[in-house]
Design a protein around this motif. Sequence first.
Motif, mmCIF file in Angstrom:
data_model
loop_
_atom_site.group_PDB
_atom_site.id
_atom_site.type_symbol
_atom_site.label_atom_id
_atom_site.label_comp_id
_atom_site.label_asym_id
_atom_site.label_seq_id
_atom_site.Cartn_x
_atom_site.Cartn_y
_atom_site.Cartn_z
ATOM 1 N N ALA A 281 0.829 -1.209 0.000
ATOM 2 C CA ALA A 281 0.000 0.000 0.000
ATOM 3 C C ALA A 281 0.864 1.259 0.000
ATOM 4 N N ASP A 282 0.382 2.286 -0.700
ATOM 5 C CA ASP A 282 1.060 3.583 -0.628
ATOM 6 C C ASP A 282 0.552 4.336 0.596
ATOM 7 N N LEU A 283 0.870 5.603 0.710
ATOM 8 C CA LEU A 283 0.495 6.361 1.911
ATOM 9 C C LEU A 283 -1.014 6.527 2.066
ATOM 10 N N THR A 284 -1.753 6.363 0.982
ATOM 11 C CA THR A 284 -3.215 6.460 1.056
ATOM 12 C C THR A 284 -3.857 5.097 1.276
ATOM 13 N N GLY A 285 -3.044 4.061 1.396
ATOM 14 C CA GLY A 285 -3.567 2.724 1.583
ATOM 15 C C GLY A 285 -3.931 2.016 0.290
ATOM 16 N N THR A 286 -3.525 2.583 -0.840
ATOM 17 C CA THR A 286 -3.882 2.018 -2.144
ATOM 18 C C THR A 286 -2.836 1.012 -2.607
ATOM 19 N N LEU A 287 -3.299 -0.181 -2.969
ATOM 20 C CA LEU A 287 -2.423 -1.194 -3.543
ATOM 21 C C LEU A 287 -2.226 -0.913 -5.026
ATOM 22 N N ALA A 288 -1.133 -1.408 -5.571
ATOM 23 C CA ALA A 288 -0.862 -1.200 -6.994
ATOM 24 C C ALA A 288 -1.968 -1.799 -7.849
ATOM 25 N N GLN A 289 -2.430 -2.984 -7.493
ATOM 26 C CA GLN A 289 -3.438 -3.659 -8.314
ATOM 27 C C GLN A 289 -4.771 -2.929 -8.330
ATOM 28 N N GLN A 290 -4.983 -2.032 -7.364
ATOM 29 C CA GLN A 290 -6.215 -1.250 -7.357
ATOM 30 C C GLN A 290 -6.193 -0.130 -8.388
ATOM 31 N N LEU A 291 -5.031 0.107 -9.006
ATOM 32 C CA LEU A 291 -4.890 1.192 -9.973
ATOM 33 C C LEU A 291 -5.095 0.733 -11.412
ATOM 34 N N THR A 292 -5.307 -0.572 -11.601
ATOM 35 C CA THR A 292 -5.420 -1.074 -12.973
ATOM 36 C C THR A 292 -6.847 -1.492 -13.312
ATOM 37 N N GLU A 293 -7.170 -1.395 -14.579
ATOM 38 C CA GLU A 293 -8.455 -1.866 -15.097
ATOM 39 C C GLU A 293 -8.249 -3.062 -16.024
ATOM 40 N N SER A 294 -6.990 -3.468 -16.141
ATOM 41 C CA SER A 294 -6.659 -4.550 -17.070
ATOM 42 C C SER A 294 -6.899 -5.921 -16.426
ATOM 43 N N ARG A 295 -7.685 -6.732 -17.094
ATOM 44 C CA ARG A 295 -7.920 -8.086 -16.599
ATOM 45 C C ARG A 295 -6.646 -8.912 -16.657
ATOM 46 N N ASP A 296 -5.828 -8.673 -17.663
ATOM 47 C CA ASP A 296 -4.568 -9.416 -17.785
ATOM 48 C C ASP A 296 -3.655 -9.133 -16.601
ATOM 49 N N ILE A 297 -3.586 -7.874 -16.191
ATOM 50 C CA ILE A 297 -2.745 -7.525 -15.045
ATOM 51 C C ILE A 297 -3.285 -8.154 -13.769
ATOM 52 N N LEU A 298 -4.600 -8.081 -13.574
ATOM 53 C CA LEU A 298 -5.196 -8.669 -12.371
ATOM 54 C C LEU A 298 -4.994 -10.180 -12.356
ATOM 55 N N ARG A 299 -5.043 -10.786 -13.527
ATOM 56 C CA ARG A 299 -4.803 -12.233 -13.622
ATOM 57 C C ARG A 299 -3.367 -12.566 -13.214
ATOM 58 N N ASP A 300 -2.411 -11.713 -13.595
ATOM 59 C CA ASP A 300 -1.016 -11.931 -13.205
ATOM 60 C C ASP A 300 -0.839 -11.832 -11.702
ATOM 61 N N PHE A 301 -1.545 -10.885 -11.080
ATOM 62 C CA PHE A 301 -1.488 -10.781 -9.620
ATOM 63 C C PHE A 301 -2.036 -12.054 -8.983
ATOM 64 N N ASP A 302 -3.155 -12.594 -9.495
ATOM 65 C CA ASP A 302 -3.742 -13.824 -8.960
ATOM 66 C C ASP A 302 -2.788 -14.990 -9.097
ATOM 67 N N HIS A 303 -2.137 -15.089 -10.252
ATOM 68 C CA HIS A 303 -1.205 -16.198 -10.469
ATOM 69 C C HIS A 303 -0.006 -16.085 -9.515
ATOM 70 N N THR A 304 0.424 -14.861 -9.266
ATOM 71 C CA THR A 304 1.573 -14.689 -8.366
ATOM 72 C C THR A 304 1.210 -15.117 -6.947
ATOM 73 N N VAL A 305 0.014 -14.753 -6.501
ATOM 74 C CA VAL A 305 -0.425 -15.118 -5.151
ATOM 75 C C VAL A 305 -0.536 -16.641 -5.022
ATOM 76 N N LYS A 306 -1.117 -17.288 -6.038
ATOM 77 C CA LYS A 306 -1.290 -18.736 -5.995
ATOM 78 C C LYS A 306 0.027 -19.478 -6.023
ATOM 79 N N SER A 307 0.980 -18.928 -6.795
ATOM 80 C CA SER A 307 2.281 -19.597 -6.890
ATOM 81 C C SER A 307 3.105 -19.405 -5.639
#
Length: 307
Positions: A281-307
Amino acid sequence: MAPPRDPRRLCRLVQEGQLRALQEELEAAGGCQGPARDTLLHCAARHGRQNILAYLVEAWSMDIEAANRDYKRPLHEAASMGHRNCVRYLLDRGAAVDSLKKADWTPLMMACTRKNLEVIQDLVEHGANPLLKNKDGWNSFHIASREGDPVILRYLLTVCPDAWKTESKIRRTPLHTAAMHGCFEAVQELLDRCDYAPDCRDNCGVTPFMDAIQCGHVHIAMLLLEKHKEGQTSTVQTLLSLGANINSKDERNRSALHLACAGQHVACTKFLLQSGLKDSADLTGTLAQQLTESRDILRDFDHTVKS
């Protein structure tokens, strides 16, 4: 007339603005040069003593084009220190506006090391050429970009629209320089008004984005990503290979992931995640993944967490 016993005394009187004492000394002993072969005109111009400058020129006929060991003229001294009254006096007396000192610096170049728009305007209005380059290939606009005053950059672009189309001898642009020195407003001005290529590289292959990241100016790196719409995956790979800290953050606690996600850069985000960078989180409590609208990017975050 015999020279005074201590030439430095005359320079000190000029520096302190003691015109009457200086007159008495000169009447008794005549002119002299200082320890660096400066004339008293150099000293007066450097310290902004326009009344003494006028006295030396008009009463003693001292040469306004006298050069010291670095080939500086009094106009160089006045311009470099931002003394507008001395600059205007010397120009009105016919001083050469584009005279060169050591390393081919003009008075305008030296004025651009100071954030004094009026001095720069006076020089340009008397014919100073912003396109002249010094021995390193820098013109006045390049030097002004290092200092980062957007008002001065705007003025130079107004009087000389092509001033930005310049590279140093090692192919560094004003955008490289502004980014490296952390001049955020200058970078904004350059991106808004100049047509720099997104991946302009110097002789070492360094881009303005790389300069910003290597010097810790993450907010400028983010601006470059947003304006140029580039993911810069290859740039990030190069930086990491050179030992850059993948976990570095800006003053708002944003990481490179925040930059990549905000710019919707799929390949860059994927590379950062694969390189081991964790979301935070940045100073406002925002995660990087909250800044994207791309499904591909969100999918990469999911794969990273699972791995």
